[in-house]
Scaffold this motif. Structure first.
Motif, PDB file in Angstrom:
ATOM      1  N   PHE A 238    -100.372 -17.018   3.734  1.00  0.00           N
ATOM      2  CA  PHE A 238    -101.439 -17.879   3.238  1.00  0.00           C
ATOM      3  C   PHE A 238    -101.859 -18.852   4.329  1.00  0.00           C
ATOM      4  CE2 PHE A 238     -98.860 -16.621  -0.342  1.00  0.00           C
ATOM      5  CZ  PHE A 238     -99.761 -16.375  -1.383  1.00  0.00           C
ATOM      6  N   LEU A 239    -103.173 -19.103   4.442  1.00  0.00           N
ATOM      7  CA  LEU A 239    -103.683 -20.170   5.299  1.00  0.00           C
ATOM      8  C   LEU A 239    -104.445 -21.151   4.421  1.00  0.00           C
ATOM      9  CD1 LEU A 239    -104.189 -21.489   8.040  1.00  0.00           C
ATOM     10  CD2 LEU A 239    -106.207 -20.031   8.303  1.00  0.00           C
ATOM     11  N   ASN A 240    -103.932 -22.385   4.368  1.00  0.00           N
ATOM     12  CA  ASN A 240    -104.515 -23.432   3.539  1.00  0.00           C
ATOM     13  C   ASN A 240    -104.735 -22.957   2.101  1.00  0.00           C
ATOM     14  OD1 ASN A 240    -104.587 -25.150   5.778  1.00  0.00           O
ATOM     15  ND2 ASN A 240    -106.599 -24.376   6.402  1.00  0.00           N
ATOM     16  N   GLY A 241    -103.724 -22.250   1.598  1.00  0.00           N
ATOM     17  CA  GLY A 241    -103.730 -21.803   0.208  1.00  0.00           C
ATOM     18  C   GLY A 241    -104.417 -20.481  -0.044  1.00  0.00           C
ATOM     19  N   LYS A 242    -105.128 -19.927   0.920  1.00  0.00           N
ATOM     20  CA  LYS A 242    -105.839 -18.662   0.727  1.00  0.00           C
ATOM     21  C   LYS A 242    -104.980 -17.505   1.243  1.00  0.00           C
ATOM     22  CE  LYS A 242    -110.060 -16.169   1.973  1.00  0.00           C
ATOM     23  NZ  LYS A 242    -111.346 -16.214   2.733  1.00  0.00           N
ATOM     24  N   SER A 243    -104.806 -16.486   0.426  1.00  0.00           N
ATOM     25  CA  SER A 243    -103.988 -15.333   0.796  1.00  0.00           C
ATOM     26  C   SER A 243    -104.654 -14.528   1.903  1.00  0.00           C
ATOM     27  CB  SER A 243    -103.743 -14.439  -0.410  1.00  0.00           C
ATOM     28  OG  SER A 243    -103.023 -13.271  -0.025  1.00  0.00           O
ATOM     29  N   LEU A 244    -103.846 -14.146   2.882  1.00  0.00           N
ATOM     30  CA  LEU A 244    -104.295 -13.280   3.964  1.00  0.00           C
ATOM     31  C   LEU A 244    -103.726 -11.874   3.825  1.00  0.00           C
ATOM     32  CD1 LEU A 244    -103.913 -15.783   6.958  1.00  0.00           C
ATOM     33  CD2 LEU A 244    -105.925 -15.330   5.546  1.00  0.00           C
ATOM     34  N   GLY A 245    -103.120 -11.599   2.676  1.00  0.00           N
ATOM     35  CA  GLY A 245    -102.607 -10.272   2.421  1.00  0.00           C
ATOM     36  C   GLY A 245    -101.099 -10.223   2.287  1.00  0.00           C
ATOM     37  N   LYS A 246    -100.636  -9.248   1.556  1.00  0.00           N
ATOM     38  CA  LYS A 246     -99.207  -9.031   1.319  1.00  0.00           C
ATOM     39  C   LYS A 246     -98.803  -7.708   1.944  1.00  0.00           C
ATOM     40  CE  LYS A 246     -95.879  -8.971  -2.522  1.00  0.00           C
ATOM     41  NZ  LYS A 246     -95.744  -9.086  -4.002  1.00  0.00           N
ATOM     42  N   LYS A 247     -97.655  -7.716   2.644  1.00  0.00           N
ATOM     43  CA  LYS A 247     -97.206  -6.516   3.334  1.00  0.00           C
ATOM     44  C   LYS A 247     -95.725  -6.278   3.064  1.00  0.00           C
ATOM     45  CE  LYS A 247    -100.463  -7.076   7.208  1.00  0.00           C
ATOM     46  NZ  LYS A 247    -100.647  -7.067   8.681  1.00  0.00           N
ATOM     47  N   ASN A 248     -95.347  -4.999   3.016  1.00  0.00           N
ATOM     48  CA  ASN A 248     -93.933  -4.640   2.918  1.00  0.00           C
ATOM     49  C   ASN A 248     -93.283  -4.727   4.293  1.00  0.00           C
ATOM     50  OD1 ASN A 248     -94.032  -4.107   0.140  1.00  0.00           O
ATOM     51  ND2 ASN A 248     -94.764  -2.012   0.508  1.00  0.00           N
ATOM     52  N   MET A 249     -92.055  -5.184   4.309  1.00  0.00           N
ATOM     53  CA  MET A 249     -91.340  -5.365   5.575  1.00  0.00           C
ATOM     54  C   MET A 249     -90.605  -4.083   5.960  1.00  0.00           C
ATOM     55  SD  MET A 249     -90.406  -7.211   8.167  1.00  0.00           S
ATOM     56  CE  MET A 249     -90.798  -8.910   7.739  1.00  0.00           C
ATOM     57  N   PRO A 250     -90.997  -3.420   7.060  1.00  0.00           N
ATOM     58  CA  PRO A 250     -90.235  -2.255   7.517  1.00  0.00           C
ATOM     59  C   PRO A 250     -88.855  -2.702   8.017  1.00  0.00           C
ATOM     60  CG  PRO A 250     -92.389  -2.407   8.593  1.00  0.00           C
ATOM     61  CD  PRO A 250     -92.128  -3.714   7.932  1.00  0.00           C
ATOM     62  N   ARG A 251     -87.839  -1.949   7.692  1.00  0.00           N
ATOM     63  CA  ARG A 251     -86.494  -2.341   8.099  1.00  0.00           C
ATOM     64  C   ARG A 251     -86.385  -2.331   9.627  1.00  0.00           C
ATOM     65  NH1 ARG A 251     -82.080  -3.754   5.820  1.00  0.00           N
ATOM     66  NH2 ARG A 251     -80.051  -3.415   6.802  1.00  0.00           N
ATOM     67  N   ASN A 252     -85.737  -3.391  10.165  1.00  0.00           N
ATOM     68  CA  ASN A 252     -85.517  -3.561  11.605  1.00  0.00           C
ATOM     69  C   ASN A 252     -86.813  -3.708  12.393  1.00  0.00           C
ATOM     70  OD1 ASN A 252     -82.612  -3.361  11.453  1.00  0.00           O
ATOM     71  ND2 ASN A 252     -82.888  -1.164  11.108  1.00  0.00           N
TER      72      ASN A 252
ATOM     73  N   LEU B  65     -62.233  -2.760  12.594  1.00  0.00           N
ATOM     74  CA  LEU B  65     -61.411  -3.965  12.667  1.00  0.00           C
ATOM     75  C   LEU B  65     -60.650  -4.069  11.355  1.00  0.00           C
ATOM     76  CD1 LEU B  65     -60.570  -6.672  13.994  1.00  0.00           C
ATOM     77  CD2 LEU B  65     -62.649  -7.670  13.012  1.00  0.00           C
ATOM     78  N   ASN B  66     -59.320  -3.989  11.455  1.00  0.00           N
ATOM     79  CA  ASN B  66     -58.464  -3.982  10.260  1.00  0.00           C
ATOM     80  C   ASN B  66     -58.881  -2.872   9.294  1.00  0.00           C
ATOM     81  OD1 ASN B  66     -57.262  -6.332  11.308  1.00  0.00           O
ATOM     82  ND2 ASN B  66     -58.773  -7.623  10.283  1.00  0.00           N
ATOM     83  N   GLY B  67     -59.313  -1.739   9.852  1.00  0.00           N
ATOM     84  CA  GLY B  67     -59.718  -0.597   9.056  1.00  0.00           C
ATOM     85  C   GLY B  67     -61.129  -0.654   8.519  1.00  0.00           C
ATOM     86  N   LYS B  68     -61.851  -1.744   8.757  1.00  0.00           N
ATOM     87  CA  LYS B  68     -63.212  -1.932   8.256  1.00  0.00           C
ATOM     88  C   LYS B  68     -64.209  -1.669   9.378  1.00  0.00           C
ATOM     89  CE  LYS B  68     -66.289  -5.527   6.420  1.00  0.00           C
ATOM     90  NZ  LYS B  68     -66.396  -6.973   6.052  1.00  0.00           N
ATOM     91  N   HIS B  69     -65.215  -0.847   9.079  1.00  0.00           N
ATOM     92  CA  HIS B  69     -66.225  -0.518  10.078  1.00  0.00           C
ATOM     93  C   HIS B  69     -67.052  -1.745  10.433  1.00  0.00           C
ATOM     94  CE1 HIS B  69     -70.162   1.024  11.559  1.00  0.00           C
ATOM     95  NE2 HIS B  69     -69.399   1.933  12.143  1.00  0.00           N
ATOM     96  N   VAL B  70     -67.215  -1.992  11.738  1.00  0.00           N
ATOM     97  CA  VAL B  70     -67.997  -3.132  12.232  1.00  0.00           C
ATOM     98  C   VAL B  70     -69.024  -2.609  13.231  1.00  0.00           C
ATOM     99  CG1 VAL B  70     -67.945  -5.295  13.531  1.00  0.00           C
ATOM    100  CG2 VAL B  70     -66.076  -4.753  11.953  1.00  0.00           C
ATOM    101  N   LYS B  71     -70.299  -2.835  12.942  1.00  0.00           N
ATOM    102  CA  LYS B  71     -71.344  -2.531  13.916  1.00  0.00           C
ATOM    103  C   LYS B  71     -71.412  -3.685  14.911  1.00  0.00           C
ATOM    104  CE  LYS B  71     -74.218   0.409  13.666  1.00  0.00           C
ATOM    105  NZ  LYS B  71     -74.376   1.780  14.239  1.00  0.00           N
ATOM    106  N   ILE B  72     -71.314  -3.371  16.187  1.00  0.00           N
ATOM    107  CA  ILE B  72     -71.315  -4.410  17.212  1.00  0.00           C
ATOM    108  C   ILE B  72     -72.728  -4.969  17.383  1.00  0.00           C
ATOM    109  CG2 ILE B  72     -70.895  -4.928  19.648  1.00  0.00           C
ATOM    110  CD1 ILE B  72     -68.367  -4.508  17.933  1.00  0.00           C
ATOM    111  N   LYS B  73     -72.851  -6.264  17.110  1.00  0.00           N
ATOM    112  CA  LYS B  73     -74.114  -6.999  17.250  1.00  0.00           C
ATOM    113  C   LYS B  73     -73.874  -8.059  18.307  1.00  0.00           C
ATOM    114  CE  LYS B  73     -74.836  -6.206  12.318  1.00  0.00           C
ATOM    115  NZ  LYS B  73     -74.849  -6.852  10.979  1.00  0.00           N
TER     116      LYS B  73
ATOM    117  N   GLU C 287     -79.291   2.500  12.906  1.00  0.00           N
ATOM    118  CA  GLU C 287     -79.431   3.625  11.981  1.00  0.00           C
ATOM    119  C   GLU C 287     -78.576   4.827  12.342  1.00  0.00           C
ATOM    120  OE1 GLU C 287     -83.653   4.173  12.110  1.00  0.00           O
ATOM    121  OE2 GLU C 287     -84.025   2.092  11.466  1.00  0.00           O
ATOM    122  N   ASN C 288     -77.790   4.727  13.420  1.00  0.00           N
ATOM    123  CA  ASN C 288     -76.969   5.865  13.848  1.00  0.00           C
ATOM    124  C   ASN C 288     -75.532   5.422  14.077  1.00  0.00           C
ATOM    125  OD1 ASN C 288     -78.974   8.205  14.354  1.00  0.00           O
ATOM    126  ND2 ASN C 288     -79.933   6.476  15.411  1.00  0.00           N
ATOM    127  N   ASP C 289     -74.602   6.080  13.371  1.00  0.00           N
ATOM    128  CA  ASP C 289     -73.192   5.700  13.500  1.00  0.00           C
ATOM    129  C   ASP C 289     -72.607   6.079  14.848  1.00  0.00           C
ATOM    130  OD1 ASP C 289     -73.046   4.519  11.042  1.00  0.00           O
ATOM    131  OD2 ASP C 289     -72.245   6.287  10.007  1.00  0.00           O
TER     132      ASP C 289
END
Length: 805
Positions: free
Chosen positions: A643-657, A335-343, A556-558
């Motif tokens: 966290f549940l009521n202030g207690k940590s239930l663990g930390k996780k990395n977010m996988p993309r998509n 669009l106007n020369g700019k790549h647009v991924k259709i969402k 992830e694929n053009d």
């Protein structure tokens, strides 16, 4: 909860003001939406169909005695309605073991219900004698379906399509001395799709008045981008002479910005047009330093096309358009020369409470909800959209895949396709045409190939600036339509896309239908009795996929241009995987009211470049203390700690998509997620609430135009004493409205609700469904205030006031 862009009201008002700025014209365009008389006919009993089929109405011109077509027919007992009007949404639900009835939402309409399937409309209007000598036409933007039209007893038009509008010249039948009587008979016995389609005059009606020498409806304004950043605007028009003598005139075009300032003007061209003939005119003009139309900045210009005789302008066309370029390649949409991924999202056209008869404002409201989710494209599935939908997409910055209802090249469907392309080709939002959807019989053989070639040739003739796709429910298949279609569309079969691209690397590929997760808002267990499904991205039909199965492939694929999920909103009909008591689909990322489901936040996380952190489910699980609850976090954060009521239930990395998930032993209190995105801290929490205490009304705006057609959406929920939203409330809400507005519909997003969306007599009411319901109001024409009151047993009521001006 208000899910609408804050600027929506201002934008809608700006659109109205813009139309008014350009309204002074020798051409008149008058809405004929008010004061229609309506009555059901009968598809199987001519006597109950006002003698249609008994009286010989075609033997003599204008002969219409003893029928509802007659000018002097007494329609005093008929109900008065305002267009747009959908009589199907007013009908009761009816259960029969019939797939067509199921797919259309179990409304008592169609061949099984002849008493409900014919609708008669009558409208009286006057024409001033000062317009004698002018030409007149009437435009119907959409009638579902198989419409026949009479004016003053004269049969003037028929239109089979339930989606493509039509215009008919009525000059010879206008009465200047008495009221004119316009009559429409709509026959909705036969359907066109396998989804709720409505019935009646569900789009606008216009009376057009103009000179015998005039510019025709199919004027085409398009842009060619210049290397130096300028834009070459091309105007193609036909000047038609319906007068009795050859006429000479001049033709030119002014290009104006949104404020009305002239930024370019074509040369003046002299035209000489014979009687009952048309002269084609093509002009070009450069616009220096244009503001490009884009998704982020949907700037619109006006082409003011003028025909003059001497010093007097005798006809004028005003066309809104955008200056932009579209290029679709194997590696993406540009669009106007700019790549647009259709969402994108697929959508039918009905909304809770309204059926298919939506006020203009609802089009802007719905597109704004999709924009807020991060969507940038809309597929009109599977039909010509209403003009106001395209205007909303033009104004808000939403690309549109515009679709022909049926893959067919017979004269009837070629005419429909030509009308569709000519009507919509000036809209900058339209970036791609679709010539059809899932034609199992024709798409893979020689029939499909030849039909497609005919439609594609017509599309290129009418609009060489765009190309076409076809929505094929096939895997790695290159026969029939797919041999000739420029852009290969995939309905599902997402795992075959890579193989298809390997075999056909130069053909662009787009997911015309993807996803199709089925969910019910606020439900977390499968319920086969009520026909509900869990509100997470876990359940999809055998032929479809979940969001997390298809979107990573496209992202992830053009060689994926992107895709359109099925669907943005739930819609009436096509309940899947259940039948009765379901009357609506479960496919939407939002329900039929536009309330988000949890999957909405998955797409928002990866489609929108803004911070997103969302926890689900809600945290009211009385009686399940100690039991494990699946907790989902949808976010675009780099990592999330729960966290549940202030207690940590663990930390996780977010996988993309993807999403994150915990199994949490339920304890009442506060469930909190803390995430970091580019070192920025994000926090979201859900809390166990107290008992329902008071209602809350959230309007999408509080100023209404006193034009008789403006609308507002009011969302309803219940709070506890601490001001927390009670997510599992199910109370019945009663509504009372005073002042200059009316209630036109109610809904709650429950796909198994059999409550009335339209209450023609008595108290307006609707139950909450998992904490939410909705009421839609329409303005009157009297300046003043309107007040909506909502009450429910056992809780405090609420009120909201609107200024109507």
């Amino acid at each position: 909860m208000n899910f609408v862009y804050r600027g929506l009201c201002c934008l809608f008002l700006l659109l109205v003001i813009s139309v008014q700025l350009f309204a002074q014209s020798p051409r008149k365009r008058q809405l004929l939406n008010e004061g229609w008389k309506f009555h059901l006919g009968h598809a199987a009993n001519a006597e109950k169909d006002f003698n249609y089929g008994l009286s010989n109405i075609f033997a003599k011109t204008g002969r219409a005695e003893k029928t509802a077509i007659a000018v002097d027919f007494n329609d005093a007992a008929w109900r008065t309605v305002q267009i747009p009007h959908d009589w199907a949404v007013e009908l009761p639900f009816a259960f029969k073991d019939n797939d067509d009835l199921k797919d259309h939402g179990y409304k008592a309409l169609g061949g099984l219900f002849p008493e409900n399937s014919i609708g008669w409309y009558r409208k009286k209007f006057s024409v001033t004698t000062t317009d004698s000598g002018k030409r007149f036409s009437i435009t119907f933007d959409g009638i579902f379906r198989d419409a026949k039209v009479w004016l003053n007893g004269f049969y003037i038009a028929a239109n089979q399509s339930g989606y493509v509008g039509f215009t008919v010249d009525v000059t010879n039948y206008i009465n200047f001395k008495k009221e004119n009587v316009l009559v429409v008979r709509a026959d909705a016995t036969q359907s066109e799709g396998w989804f709720y389609e409505g019935a009646g005059i569900y789009r606008k009606v216009w009376l057009n008045t103009y000179d015998n020498l005039h510019v025709t409806d199919d004027t085409f304004v398009h842009t060619i981008t210049q290397a130096d950043g300028k834009a070459m605007i091309t105007v193609e028009a036909d000047v038609k002479n319906d007068g009795l003598q050859t006429t000479e005139a001049t033709f030119y075009t002014l290009i104006k910005d949104r404020t009305g300032r002239i930024v370019a003007k074509t040369d003046v061209k002299r035209v000489n047009v014979n009687s009952n003939d048309a002269t084609p005119v093509k002009q070009q003009v450069l616009v220096d330093k244009p503001i490009w139309w884009s998704i982020e900045q949907p700037y619109l210009y006006h082409a003011e096309i003028l025909v003059s005789r001497g010093d007097k302008v005798i006809d004028e066309r005003n066309i809104r358009f955008g200056i932009r370029s579209i290029d679709i390649k194997a590696d993406g949409v540009y669009l106007n020369g700019k790549h647009v991924k259709i969402k994108g999202t697929n959508n039918h056209q009905d909304h809770a409470g309204l059926g298919s008869a939506l006020p203009d404002y609802l089009q802007y409201y719905r597109i704004s909800l999709l924009k807020q989710m991060g969507s940038n494209a809309y597929r009109a599935s599977h039909h010509a959209p209403t003009p106001e939908l395209l205007e909303a997409c033009d104004s808000l910055g939403m690309l549109v895949l515009d679709e022909q209802r049926l893959l067919n090249s017979s004269p009837e469907y070629m005419d429909q396709f030509e009308r569709l392309v000519k009507r919509d080709r000036n809209h900058p939002s339209v970036f791609l045409w679709s010539i059809g959807n899932e034609e199992g019989y024709a798409q893979v053989n020689g029939f499909g190939k030849r039909i497609a070639q005919t439609l594609l040739a017509k599309q290129k003739q009418l609009d060489p600036t765009r190309t076409s796709t076809y929505a094929a429910d096939l895997a790695n298949v290159f026969t029939g339509v797919n041999e000739v279609i420029p852009v290969r569309g995939f309905n599902y079969r997402q795992f075959a896309v890579a193989d298809y691209h390997r075999d056909h690397p130069q053909q662009p590929i787009i997911g015309t239908e993807m996803g199709s997760t089925v969910t019910t808002r606020g439900i977390y267990v499968k319920d086969t009795v009520s026909a509900y499904l869990p509100d997470q991205d876990i359940t999809a039909p055998w032929w479809a996929s979940t969001a997390e199965q298809w979107w990573p492939l496209a992202a992830e694929n053009d060689f994926w241009l992107g895709g359109f999920i099925w669907t943005g909103f739930d819609y009436r009909g096509e309940p899947t995987p259940y039948k009765w008591p379901n009357i609506s689909s479960h496919f939407g990322v939002m329900d039929v009211c536009g309330f988000p489901k949890n999957i909405y936040y998955y797409y928002q996380s990866w489609w929108k470049d803004e911070d997103v952190l969302h926890i689900s489910p809600q945290w009211n699980w009385r009686g399940k203390e100690g039991q494990n609850i699946d907790v989902w976090v949808n976010s675009n954060a780099d990592n999330v700690e729960l966290f549940l009521n202030g207690k940590s239930l663990g930390k996780k990395n977010m996988p993309r998509n993807k999403h994150l998930q915990w199994s949490v032993a339920y304890r009442p209190g506060t469930l909190k997620a803390v995430g970091y995105r580019n070192s920025k801290k994000l926090v979201s929490e859900v809390k166990t609430t107290g008992a329902a205490y008071k209602l809350k009304l959230t309007p999408s705006k509080q100023i209404l135009l006193a034009n008789g057609s403006d609308a507002v959406v009011v969302n309803v929920l219940i709070l506890d004493k601490n001001g927390l939203e009670v997510p599992d409330a199910m109370q019945e809400i009663k509504f009372n409205l005073t002042g200059g507005a009316t209630i036109i519909g109610v809904g709650n997003g429950d796909p198994s609700s059999h409550e009335d969306d339209k209450i023609l007599t008595g108290q307006w009411k609707r139950k909450l469904f998992n904490g939410h319901c909705q009421v839609i109001l329409q303005s009157g024409k009297k300046v003043g205030n309107a007040t909506l009151n909502a009450t429910a047993d056992g809780v405090k009521g609420a009120a909201v006031q609107f200024a109507v001006k």
